[in-house]
Design an enzyme around this catalytic site. Sequence first.
Site, PDB file in Angstrom:
ATOM      1  N   TYR A 190       0.820  -1.220   0.000  1.00 37.30           N
ATOM      2  CA  TYR A 190       0.000   0.000   0.000  1.00 37.30           C
ATOM      3  C   TYR A 190       0.849   1.264   0.000  1.00 37.30           C
ATOM      4  O   TYR A 190       0.339   2.353  -0.179  1.00 37.30           O
ATOM      5  CB  TYR A 190      -0.973  -0.014   1.183  1.00 37.30           C
ATOM      6  CG  TYR A 190      -0.326   0.031   2.526  1.00 37.30           C
ATOM      7  CD1 TYR A 190       0.088  -1.144   3.156  1.00 37.30           C
ATOM      8  CD2 TYR A 190      -0.063   1.244   3.156  1.00 37.30           C
ATOM      9  CE1 TYR A 190       0.710  -1.101   4.388  1.00 37.30           C
ATOM     10  CE2 TYR A 190       0.556   1.292   4.390  1.00 37.30           C
ATOM     11  CZ  TYR A 190       0.952   0.109   4.998  1.00 37.30           C
ATOM     12  OH  TYR A 190       1.590   0.170   6.217  1.00 37.30           O
ATOM     13  N   THR A 250       7.920  -3.602   8.052  1.00 34.01           N
ATOM     14  CA  THR A 250       8.847  -3.652   9.202  1.00 34.01           C
ATOM     15  C   THR A 250       8.018  -3.892  10.468  1.00 34.01           C
ATOM     16  O   THR A 250       7.842  -3.000  11.286  1.00 34.01           O
ATOM     17  CB  THR A 250       9.590  -2.301   9.341  1.00 34.01           C
ATOM     18  OG1 THR A 250       8.602  -1.262   9.339  1.00 34.01           O
ATOM     19  CG2 THR A 250      10.588  -2.110   8.225  1.00 34.01           C
ATOM     20  N   ARG A 267       3.684   9.044   4.891  1.00 32.30           N
ATOM     21  CA  ARG A 267       2.570   9.388   5.789  1.00 32.30           C
ATOM     22  C   ARG A 267       1.249   9.028   5.117  1.00 32.30           C
ATOM     23  O   ARG A 267       0.353   9.835   5.016  1.00 32.30           O
ATOM     24  CB  ARG A 267       2.593  10.878   6.138  1.00 32.30           C
ATOM     25  CG  ARG A 267       3.719  11.230   7.101  1.00 32.30           C
ATOM     26  CD  ARG A 267       3.813  12.702   7.359  1.00 32.30           C
ATOM     27  NE  ARG A 267       4.685  12.997   8.506  1.00 32.30           N
ATOM     28  CZ  ARG A 267       5.387  14.113   8.627  1.00 32.30           C
ATOM     29  NH1 ARG A 267       5.319  15.042   7.683  1.00 32.30           N
ATOM     30  NH2 ARG A 267       6.148  14.332   9.671  1.00 32.30           N
ATOM     31  N   VAL A 268       1.192   7.779   4.611  1.00 35.83           N
ATOM     32  CA  VAL A 268      -0.032   7.380   3.900  1.00 35.83           C
ATOM     33  C   VAL A 268      -1.075   6.922   4.904  1.00 35.83           C
ATOM     34  O   VAL A 268      -0.754   6.616   6.048  1.00 35.83           O
ATOM     35  CB  VAL A 268       0.235   6.263   2.873  1.00 35.83           C
ATOM     36  CG1 VAL A 268       1.199   6.751   1.818  1.00 35.83           C
ATOM     37  CG2 VAL A 268       0.717   4.981   3.543  1.00 35.83           C
ATOM     38  N   LYS A 305       9.259  10.057  12.268  1.00 38.35           N
ATOM     39  CA  LYS A 305       8.192   9.123  11.898  1.00 38.35           C
ATOM     40  C   LYS A 305       7.695   8.344  13.114  1.00 38.35           C
ATOM     41  O   LYS A 305       6.487   8.240  13.358  1.00 38.35           O
ATOM     42  CB  LYS A 305       8.683   8.158  10.821  1.00 38.35           C
ATOM     43  CG  LYS A 305       7.704   7.060  10.454  1.00 38.35           C
ATOM     44  CD  LYS A 305       6.420   7.570   9.825  1.00 38.35           C
ATOM     45  CE  LYS A 305       5.421   6.452   9.639  1.00 38.35           C
ATOM     46  NZ  LYS A 305       4.143   6.906   9.071  1.00 38.35           N
ATOM     47  N   ASN A 324       3.827   9.019  15.509  1.00 35.61           N
ATOM     48  CA  ASN A 324       2.801   7.997  15.784  1.00 35.61           C
ATOM     49  C   ASN A 324       2.755   7.616  17.254  1.00 35.61           C
ATOM     50  O   ASN A 324       1.684   7.325  17.782  1.00 35.61           O
ATOM     51  CB  ASN A 324       3.012   6.785  14.880  1.00 35.61           C
ATOM     52  CG  ASN A 324       2.490   7.080  13.475  1.00 35.61           C
ATOM     53  OD1 ASN A 324       1.748   8.047  13.277  1.00 35.61           O
ATOM     54  ND2 ASN A 324       2.868   6.274  12.515  1.00 35.61           N
ATOM     55  N   CYS A 340      -0.039   1.270  11.805  1.00 42.95           N
ATOM     56  CA  CYS A 340       1.012   2.221  12.235  1.00 42.95           C
ATOM     57  C   CYS A 340       1.037   2.410  13.741  1.00 42.95           C
ATOM     58  O   CYS A 340       2.043   2.189  14.397  1.00 42.95           O
ATOM     59  CB  CYS A 340       0.766   3.593  11.643  1.00 42.95           C
ATOM     60  SG  CYS A 340       0.547   3.641   9.918  1.00 42.95           S
ATOM     61  N   TYR A 376     -10.321  -1.884  11.707  1.00 42.61           N
ATOM     62  CA  TYR A 376      -9.690  -1.117  12.798  1.00 42.61           C
ATOM     63  C   TYR A 376     -10.137   0.327  12.789  1.00 42.61           C
ATOM     64  O   TYR A 376      -9.913   1.069  13.739  1.00 42.61           O
ATOM     65  CB  TYR A 376      -8.164  -1.240  12.701  1.00 42.61           C
ATOM     66  CG  TYR A 376      -7.498  -0.233  11.796  1.00 42.61           C
ATOM     67  CD1 TYR A 376      -7.268  -0.531  10.464  1.00 42.61           C
ATOM     68  CD2 TYR A 376      -7.092   1.013  12.276  1.00 42.61           C
ATOM     69  CE1 TYR A 376      -6.658   0.385   9.624  1.00 42.61           C
ATOM     70  CE2 TYR A 376      -6.488   1.937  11.439  1.00 42.61           C
ATOM     71  CZ  TYR A 376      -6.279   1.613  10.112  1.00 42.61           C
ATOM     72  OH  TYR A 376      -5.677   2.522   9.274  1.00 42.61           O
ATOM     73  N   ARG A 417     -17.842   3.750  20.708  1.00 42.34           N
ATOM     74  CA  ARG A 417     -17.344   4.857  19.853  1.00 42.34           C
ATOM     75  C   ARG A 417     -18.320   6.046  19.835  1.00 42.34           C
ATOM     76  O   ARG A 417     -18.268   6.872  18.948  1.00 42.34           O
ATOM     77  CB  ARG A 417     -17.156   4.349  18.405  1.00 42.34           C
ATOM     78  CG  ARG A 417     -16.156   3.243  18.254  1.00 42.34           C
ATOM     79  CD  ARG A 417     -14.706   3.700  18.413  1.00 42.34           C
ATOM     80  NE  ARG A 417     -13.799   2.563  18.249  1.00 42.34           N
ATOM     81  CZ  ARG A 417     -12.504   2.589  18.443  1.00 42.34           C
ATOM     82  NH1 ARG A 417     -11.931   3.709  18.834  1.00 42.34           N
ATOM     83  NH2 ARG A 417     -11.759   1.519  18.305  1.00 42.34           N
TER      84      ARG A 417
END
Length: 441
Positions: A24, A101, A170-171, A222, A226, A276, A339, A419
């Site tokens: 992706y 990773t 930063r997708v 990075k 996050n 992420c 998610y 939620r």
Amino acid sequence: MNLNELRARIANKTAKLAVIGQGYVGLPVAALFAGQGFDVLGVDIKPGLAEKINAGINPIEGFEPGLAELLKEGISSGRLRATADYKELADRDVFIVAVETPVDDNHIPRYNALRAALTSLASVMKHGALVIIESTIAPRTMNDLVLPLLEKQSGKKVNEGFYLGNCPERVMPGKLLNNLRKMSRVVGGMTPETSEMMIALYKNFVEADLDPADCITAELVKTVENAYRDVQIAFANEVALVAEAAGGDVWKVRELVNKSPQRQMHLPGAGVGGHCIPKDPWLLVHGAEERGVHLRLIPAARSVNDSMPLHMVKLLEDALAKVGRSILDARIAVLGYSYLEDSDDTRNSPTRSLVARLYELGAEPVIHDPWITEYNGDVYEKVKGCDAAMVMVAHSAYKELDLEKLKSALRSPVLVDGRRVFVNNQGDDSAWRYSLLGKMG
Ligand code: SAJ
């Protein structure tokens, strides 16, 4: 090829590119560079993937505006091609590495894919090639793993035989092309000249800032951005627990807290998933622990967020008890498995640990998710005969649910909202046992 020749080839778009990893991140990057006129080779060893891409078929799931068209255009123009064979990379001037990773169950980074990709490319890369790592990596991975591995495997010296940099992406699912074009990027080079050369390359499709830096800064930015989000979400979740116990309403509290300047309390919720946020904090932690820096806040935030699906089960048990039912042998409708709202991405889905816990307690979960083939279908049918319904994902479809219809389908009118999907229209209050995360039931 020397630095000036490489610089010139990037400037006049004759540089031949290879994008290693056609997932992706890699596939949209390859398609964007091909769309800008570069000769791009997409590389992926996944069986059948290269063939699929060369047939112009977009392998990325989910709705990604513009990607299928850009891919088709790249293939039909001949500028984009895919292969599984590293031997075809000998003529490439620039290598962009976008492989996974992951961290393992002990939160240790697993760089198997990265090592394999680097080992394979090092054995074929031409003199003077530029290697750019886009994968998210722990701080110092470039200096301590990538650089020595490339030098050893290629027999070349960095900044002479090859150039090296780190440009994290930063997708976000559903916005791959948009983010690649519109989001700023940190461009870390082993030397300022390398960073500048990378900026000249990415300028071809990035419309936002391209900020020059060294590799360590790029790695830190990075993972920190996050980890920041994960800690912020954990704070909101912990305040939700405090509000519940105090008889308060975290949603009201959050709204008023955020009226105070410099406050941006995030949303409490049923858990934190995705590719992420649950992973990158551990890359940051690993980099620190390796150097004797013991972190407490960031791991604690991870554990708070991972506990939220279990907290949802506790809310369910309390709500069932209030209507005289036990969780044992109860059928529980679980609404939402991806998610993130309006996504079919299930990576690290919080619902997974919720479902496991329900089974442990002898309950029978019945999962629904409009975005996932395995779980979609008529939600009222799915809910029929269940003893309670739980909302784990704020899908738009759930905001339009007819609560009266939902209630009459249930065996007992128990609704646990993780939620805050239903707060404005949970129907006739008294008829529902409505339990909202972060608000005293
Ligand atoms: N979540 C909360 N409360 C919040 C925000 C998110 O519980 O206030 C949960 C979501 O339900 C989800 C998880 O956290 O389960 C992650 O949500 P996310 O909105 O962070 O979405 P991601 O995982 O796609 O994160 C990406 C990240 N982008 C990149 O890594 C390039 C993240 O840095 C972005 O901030 C985020 O998108 C975004 O802003 O949409």
